[in-house]
Design a protein around this motif. Structure first.
Motif, PDB file in Angstrom:
ATOM      1  N   LEU A  22       0.829  -1.197   0.000  1.00 38.89           N
ATOM      2  CA  LEU A  22       0.000   0.000   0.000  1.00 38.89           C
ATOM      3  C   LEU A  22       0.868   1.252   0.000  1.00 38.89           C
ATOM      4  CD1 LEU A  22      -2.752   1.340   0.095  1.00 38.89           C
ATOM      5  CD2 LEU A  22      -2.744   1.030   2.578  1.00 38.89           C
ATOM      6  N   GLU A  25       2.287   1.762  -3.455  1.00 41.64           N
ATOM      7  CA  GLU A  25       1.257   2.275  -4.369  1.00 41.64           C
ATOM      8  C   GLU A  25       0.995   3.751  -4.111  1.00 41.64           C
ATOM      9  OE1 GLU A  25      -1.469   2.379  -7.462  1.00 41.64           O
ATOM     10  OE2 GLU A  25       0.022   0.858  -6.978  1.00 41.64           O
ATOM     11  N   ARG A  76      -7.460   4.128  -8.987  1.00 43.62           N
ATOM     12  CA  ARG A  76      -6.574   3.389  -8.081  1.00 43.62           C
ATOM     13  C   ARG A  76      -7.075   3.490  -6.643  1.00 43.62           C
ATOM     14  NH1 ARG A  76      -4.735  -0.581  -9.454  1.00 43.62           N
ATOM     15  NH2 ARG A  76      -3.260  -0.576  -7.743  1.00 43.62           N
ATOM     16  N   ARG A  79      -9.769   0.977  -6.284  1.00 44.51           N
ATOM     17  CA  ARG A  79      -9.226  -0.391  -6.201  1.00 44.51           C
ATOM     18  C   ARG A  79      -8.538  -0.655  -4.868  1.00 44.51           C
ATOM     19  NH1 ARG A  79      -6.775  -3.512 -10.845  1.00 44.51           N
ATOM     20  NH2 ARG A  79      -7.094  -5.065  -9.247  1.00 44.51           N
ATOM     21  N   LEU A  80      -7.988   0.390  -4.254  1.00 41.98           N
ATOM     22  CA  LEU A  80      -7.331   0.232  -2.956  1.00 41.98           C
ATOM     23  C   LEU A  80      -8.338   0.153  -1.818  1.00 41.98           C
ATOM     24  CD1 LEU A  80      -4.327   2.691  -3.406  1.00 41.98           C
ATOM     25  CD2 LEU A  80      -4.219   0.183  -3.304  1.00 41.98           C
TER      26      LEU A  80
END
Length: 134
Positions: A22, A25, A76, A79-80
């Motif tokens: 995480l 990202e 994103r 999606r996280l």
């Protein structure tokens, strides 16, 4: 290990901890936001700008093109696992940035100060820090 220790970048012996997936990202998204909003500096000033301001100068298509990385950051975040309320705030930032940038020339100057991508990544990181995921 306590939550405080887990958030520290170093272990007890002073070695750096490996970044979580995480964190990596978020760092990648932060790099994209930096490129879009604040990578360059006007010489002899503290004014920073990114590709968002430069590409936004292209009549007709510039503002549309710079929304693509903003929507990527938003996708994103989804999606996280970002909550809907956060995604709505992030989408509002993108919308405001688009509307500001759509004003010829003046919008591009204002766009330098708004920095929607940086705001969105900061909101996302703040959410994950508050929830203890980072």
């Amino acid at each position: 290990m306590t939550t405080t220790e887990a958030s520290e970048p170093f272990d007890r012996v002073g070695r750096t901890r490996p970044a979580s997936g995480l964190n990596r990202e978020l760092d990648r998204l932060d790099g994209l936001a930096d490129l879009m909003d604040s990578r360059f500096r006007l010489p002899r000033t503290s004014i920073r700008f990114g590709l968002d301001a430069l590409v936004g100068l292209i009549p007709g298509v510039g503002d549309g093109l710079v929304t693509l990385p903003a929507f990527y950051i938003l996708a994103r975040a989804h999606r996280l696992g970002a909550p809907t309320s956060l995604l709505v705030r992030m989408a509002a930032n993108v919308g405001i940035d688009f509307l500001i940038g759509a004003i010829p020339l003046i919008g591009d100057l204002l766009d330098v100060g708004y920095r929607a991508n940086r705001r969105n990544v900061a909101l996302l990181r703040e959410h994950f820090v508050k929830t203890g995921q980072v």
